[in-house]
Design a protein around this motif. Structure first.
Motif, PDB file in Angstrom:
ATOM      1  N   GLU A  37       3.050  -3.244  -1.136  1.00  0.00           N
ATOM      2  CA  GLU A  37       1.731  -3.702  -1.576  1.00  0.00           C
ATOM      3  C   GLU A  37       0.695  -3.559  -0.462  1.00  0.00           C
ATOM      4  OE1 GLU A  37       4.480  -5.570  -1.651  1.00  0.00           O
ATOM      5  OE2 GLU A  37       4.860  -6.173  -3.713  1.00  0.00           O
ATOM      6  N   VAL A  38       1.127  -3.827   0.769  1.00  0.00           N
ATOM      7  CA  VAL A  38       0.226  -3.695   1.914  1.00  0.00           C
ATOM      8  C   VAL A  38      -0.126  -2.225   2.120  1.00  0.00           C
ATOM      9  CG1 VAL A  38       0.041  -3.957   4.429  1.00  0.00           C
ATOM     10  CG2 VAL A  38       1.009  -5.806   3.051  1.00  0.00           C
ATOM     11  N   GLN A  39       0.883  -1.378   2.118  1.00  0.00           N
ATOM     12  CA  GLN A  39       0.657   0.058   2.326  1.00  0.00           C
ATOM     13  C   GLN A  39      -0.255   0.619   1.237  1.00  0.00           C
ATOM     14  OE1 GLN A  39       3.464   3.772   2.627  1.00  0.00           O
ATOM     15  NE2 GLN A  39       4.419   2.082   3.734  1.00  0.00           N
ATOM     16  N   ARG A  40      -0.038   0.184  -0.006  1.00  0.00           N
ATOM     17  CA  ARG A  40      -0.832   0.676  -1.140  1.00  0.00           C
ATOM     18  C   ARG A  40      -2.318   0.351  -0.960  1.00  0.00           C
ATOM     19  NH1 ARG A  40       1.868  -1.846  -4.718  1.00  0.00           N
ATOM     20  NH2 ARG A  40       3.439  -0.231  -4.939  1.00  0.00           N
ATOM     21  N   GLY A  41      -2.624  -0.805  -0.369  1.00  0.00           N
ATOM     22  CA  GLY A  41      -4.015  -1.206  -0.211  1.00  0.00           C
ATOM     23  C   GLY A  41      -4.634  -0.808   1.113  1.00  0.00           C
ATOM     24  N   THR A  42      -3.839  -0.232   2.001  1.00  0.00           N
ATOM     25  CA  THR A  42      -4.307   0.016   3.365  1.00  0.00           C
ATOM     26  C   THR A  42      -4.511   1.481   3.697  1.00  0.00           C
ATOM     27  OG1 THR A  42      -3.141  -1.964   4.081  1.00  0.00           O
ATOM     28  CG2 THR A  42      -3.762  -0.433   5.788  1.00  0.00           C
ATOM     29  N   THR A  43      -3.677   2.346   3.158  1.00  0.00           N
ATOM     30  CA  THR A  43      -3.713   3.733   3.609  1.00  0.00           C
ATOM     31  C   THR A  43      -3.894   4.713   2.450  1.00  0.00           C
ATOM     32  OG1 THR A  43      -2.554   5.433   4.879  1.00  0.00           O
ATOM     33  CG2 THR A  43      -1.185   3.944   3.588  1.00  0.00           C
ATOM     34  N   ALA A  44      -4.601   5.782   2.732  1.00  0.00           N
ATOM     35  CA  ALA A  44      -4.744   6.867   1.763  1.00  0.00           C
ATOM     36  C   ALA A  44      -3.618   7.887   1.930  1.00  0.00           C
ATOM     37  CB  ALA A  44      -6.096   7.545   1.934  1.00  0.00           C
ATOM     38  N   ASP A  45      -2.728   7.649   2.904  1.00  0.00           N
ATOM     39  CA  ASP A  45      -1.571   8.526   3.111  1.00  0.00           C
ATOM     40  C   ASP A  45      -0.550   8.312   1.998  1.00  0.00           C
ATOM     41  OD1 ASP A  45      -2.654   9.472   5.465  1.00  0.00           O
ATOM     42  OD2 ASP A  45      -1.519   8.099   6.734  1.00  0.00           O
ATOM     43  N   TYR A  46       0.477   9.124   2.007  1.00  0.00           N
ATOM     44  CA  TYR A  46       1.570   8.946   1.059  1.00  0.00           C
ATOM     45  C   TYR A  46       2.218   7.585   1.264  1.00  0.00           C
ATOM     46  CZ  TYR A  46       1.227  13.933   0.123  1.00  0.00           C
ATOM     47  OH  TYR A  46       0.774  15.169  -0.238  1.00  0.00           O
ATOM     48  N   LEU A  47       2.627   6.954   0.157  1.00  0.00           N
ATOM     49  CA  LEU A  47       3.320   5.672   0.238  1.00  0.00           C
ATOM     50  C   LEU A  47       4.806   5.960   0.425  1.00  0.00           C
ATOM     51  CD1 LEU A  47       1.510   3.741  -2.638  1.00  0.00           C
ATOM     52  CD2 LEU A  47       0.903   3.888  -0.221  1.00  0.00           C
ATOM     53  N   VAL A  48       5.258   5.788   1.659  1.00  0.00           N
ATOM     54  CA  VAL A  48       6.642   6.083   2.011  1.00  0.00           C
ATOM     55  C   VAL A  48       7.148   5.025   2.986  1.00  0.00           C
ATOM     56  CG1 VAL A  48       6.381   8.578   1.689  1.00  0.00           C
ATOM     57  CG2 VAL A  48       5.940   7.580   3.927  1.00  0.00           C
ATOM     58  N   PRO A  49       8.457   4.807   3.010  1.00  0.00           N
ATOM     59  CA  PRO A  49       9.002   3.913   4.034  1.00  0.00           C
ATOM     60  C   PRO A  49       8.717   4.481   5.426  1.00  0.00           C
ATOM     61  CG  PRO A  49      10.630   4.345   2.327  1.00  0.00           C
ATOM     62  CD  PRO A  49       9.483   5.291   2.089  1.00  0.00           C
ATOM     63  N   ARG A  50       8.330   3.616   6.309  1.00  0.00           N
ATOM     64  CA  ARG A  50       8.034   4.023   7.684  1.00  0.00           C
ATOM     65  C   ARG A  50       9.256   3.761   8.556  1.00  0.00           C
ATOM     66  NH1 ARG A  50       3.028   6.656   7.279  1.00  0.00           N
ATOM     67  NH2 ARG A  50       1.895   5.570   5.658  1.00  0.00           N
ATOM     68  N   SER A  51       9.672   4.780   9.294  1.00  0.00           N
ATOM     69  CA  SER A  51      10.865   4.667  10.134  1.00  0.00           C
ATOM     70  C   SER A  51      10.524   4.020  11.470  1.00  0.00           C
ATOM     71  CB  SER A  51      11.464   6.059  10.379  1.00  0.00           C
ATOM     72  OG  SER A  51      10.597   6.788  11.227  1.00  0.00           O
ATOM     73  N   LYS A  52      11.540   3.792  12.257  1.00  0.00           N
ATOM     74  CA  LYS A  52      11.338   3.225  13.593  1.00  0.00           C
ATOM     75  C   LYS A  52      10.469   4.137  14.448  1.00  0.00           C
ATOM     76  CE  LYS A  52      15.364   0.303  13.700  1.00  0.00           C
ATOM     77  NZ  LYS A  52      16.528  -0.168  14.410  1.00  0.00           N
ATOM     78  N   LYS A  53      10.481   5.429  14.150  1.00  0.00           N
ATOM     79  CA  LYS A  53       9.640   6.372  14.889  1.00  0.00           C
ATOM     80  C   LYS A  53       8.150   6.062  14.693  1.00  0.00           C
ATOM     81  CE  LYS A  53       9.096  11.193  15.913  1.00  0.00           C
ATOM     82  NZ  LYS A  53       9.657  12.499  15.887  1.00  0.00           N
ATOM     83  N   PHE A  54       7.805   5.453  13.555  1.00  0.00           N
ATOM     84  CA  PHE A  54       6.416   5.081  13.273  1.00  0.00           C
ATOM     85  C   PHE A  54       5.910   4.037  14.270  1.00  0.00           C
ATOM     86  CE2 PHE A  54       3.064   2.948  10.688  1.00  0.00           C
ATOM     87  CZ  PHE A  54       2.246   4.047  10.489  1.00  0.00           C
ATOM     88  N   LYS A  55       6.831   3.334  14.930  1.00  0.00           N
ATOM     89  CA  LYS A  55       6.444   2.363  15.960  1.00  0.00           C
ATOM     90  C   LYS A  55       5.611   3.036  17.048  1.00  0.00           C
ATOM     91  CE  LYS A  55      10.432  -0.725  15.827  1.00  0.00           C
ATOM     92  NZ  LYS A  55      11.499  -1.293  16.670  1.00  0.00           N
ATOM     93  N   GLU A  56       5.930   4.282  17.356  1.00  0.00           N
ATOM     94  CA  GLU A  56       5.169   4.987  18.388  1.00  0.00           C
ATOM     95  C   GLU A  56       3.713   5.181  17.970  1.00  0.00           C
ATOM     96  OE1 GLU A  56       6.161   5.360  21.470  1.00  0.00           O
ATOM     97  OE2 GLU A  56       7.948   4.337  20.719  1.00  0.00           O
ATOM     98  N   LYS A  57       3.495   5.462  16.692  1.00  0.00           N
ATOM     99  CA  LYS A  57       2.136   5.596  16.172  1.00  0.00           C
ATOM    100  C   LYS A  57       1.420   4.251  16.256  1.00  0.00           C
ATOM    101  CE  LYS A  57      -0.599   8.321  13.934  1.00  0.00           C
ATOM    102  NZ  LYS A  57      -1.439   9.266  14.668  1.00  0.00           N
ATOM    103  N   LEU A  58       2.111   3.190  15.875  1.00  0.00           N
ATOM    104  CA  LEU A  58       1.529   1.851  15.951  1.00  0.00           C
ATOM    105  C   LEU A  58       1.210   1.482  17.394  1.00  0.00           C
ATOM    106  CD1 LEU A  58       3.905   0.050  13.431  1.00  0.00           C
ATOM    107  CD2 LEU A  58       1.494   0.609  13.072  1.00  0.00           C
ATOM    108  N   ARG A  59       2.113   1.770  18.288  1.00  0.00           N
ATOM    109  CA  ARG A  59       1.909   1.474  19.711  1.00  0.00           C
ATOM    110  C   ARG A  59       0.705   2.258  20.245  1.00  0.00           C
ATOM    111  NH1 ARG A  59       6.799   1.941  21.057  1.00  0.00           N
ATOM    112  NH2 ARG A  59       7.341  -0.248  21.151  1.00  0.00           N
ATOM    113  N   GLU A  60       0.605   3.508  19.824  1.00  0.00           N
ATOM    114  CA  GLU A  60      -0.521   4.349  20.229  1.00  0.00           C
ATOM    115  C   GLU A  60      -1.843   3.734  19.774  1.00  0.00           C
ATOM    116  OE1 GLU A  60      -1.989   8.549  18.539  1.00  0.00           O
ATOM    117  OE2 GLU A  60       0.050   8.557  19.335  1.00  0.00           O
ATOM    118  N   TRP A  61      -1.875   3.240  18.530  1.00  0.00           N
ATOM    119  CA  TRP A  61      -3.085   2.606  18.018  1.00  0.00           C
ATOM    120  C   TRP A  61      -3.448   1.377  18.842  1.00  0.00           C
ATOM    121  CZ3 TRP A  61      -1.427   2.496  12.189  1.00  0.00           C
ATOM    122  CH2 TRP A  61      -1.574   3.779  11.649  1.00  0.00           C
ATOM    123  N   THR A  62      -2.475   0.554  19.159  1.00  0.00           N
ATOM    124  CA  THR A  62      -2.775  -0.679  19.891  1.00  0.00           C
ATOM    125  C   THR A  62      -3.126  -0.410  21.342  1.00  0.00           C
ATOM    126  OG1 THR A  62      -0.448  -1.064  20.412  1.00  0.00           O
ATOM    127  CG2 THR A  62      -1.304  -2.079  18.407  1.00  0.00           C
TER     128      THR A  62
END
Length: 190
Positions: free
Chosen positions: A28-53
């Motif tokens: 539900e959060v992903q659906r309202g937050t991103t225009a990207d594909y709605l897919v499960p985010r892997s642990k590798k996505f942590k690097e993207k999150l870390r980059e943002w922060t």
């Protein structure tokens, strides 16, 4: 660190990264937050999150970036950011992401009321803007309640779950905020 009645708005800490990944994996959060594909985010996505922060505030134009936690327990609830792409015009773009389990209890309103007040009084913004998907009815109601006005639409601007949706563009001006703040604060406490 900032405090409201029930919330603490604080800087990112490294141990937030797992909570952020969990937040991004809430459908539900992903659906309202991103225009990207709605897919499960892997642990590798942590690097993207870390980059943002880590880019805050020097890169990506982030003027304000906080982690939202519940004051009573310290529990991670979500995050909130204001980006400014052109400082001359003093227009901040707001984004808020809150875990589904905290929806509908006034936490988003509390965080937004504080942040808008801070944006206009301390950060010297003239306006705060945002975009929201039309199917995110709760968010549209919340933004309207705290004073945002619809300024336009990107018609059929995002593909979500097999259908095109409009992206609603909303904004609030400093003078609107100043004239509405007492009313908004009274509503938030009732």
């Amino acid at each position: 660190m900032f405090e409201t009645n029930r919330l603490i708005l604080r800087p990112f800490q490294e141990n937030d990264i797992n909570f952020m990944l969990d937040l991004w994996n809430e459908p539900e959060v992903q659906r309202g937050t991103t225009a990207d594909y709605l897919v499960p985010r892997s642990k590798k996505f942590k690097e993207k999150l870390r980059e943002w922060t880590q880019s805050v505030p020097q890169v990506d134009n982030a003027l304000f970036y906080v982690i939202i936690t519940l004051k009573e327990t310290g529990e991670f609830m979500g995050n909130l950011t204001i980006n400014v792409s052109n400082h001359k015009n003093r227009d901040g773009t707001l984004g808020i992401t809150l875990s589904r389990k905290f929806w509908g209890r006034g936490y988003g309103q509390e965080a937004l009321l504080f942040t808008l007040d801070h944006a206009f009084k301390s950060l010297a913004l003239h306006r705060v803007s945002l975009g929201v998907f039309e199917s995110n009815v709760g968010a549209v109601k919340l933004y309207t309640k705290v004073g945002f006005k619809e300024e336009g639409r990107i018609r059929k601007g995002v593909w979500i779950e097999g259908a095109w949706e409009d992206v609603i563009l909303m904004g609030i001006l400093e003078e609107e905020w100043r004239s509405d703040i007492q009313h908004l604060r009274a509503d938030a406490t009732s």
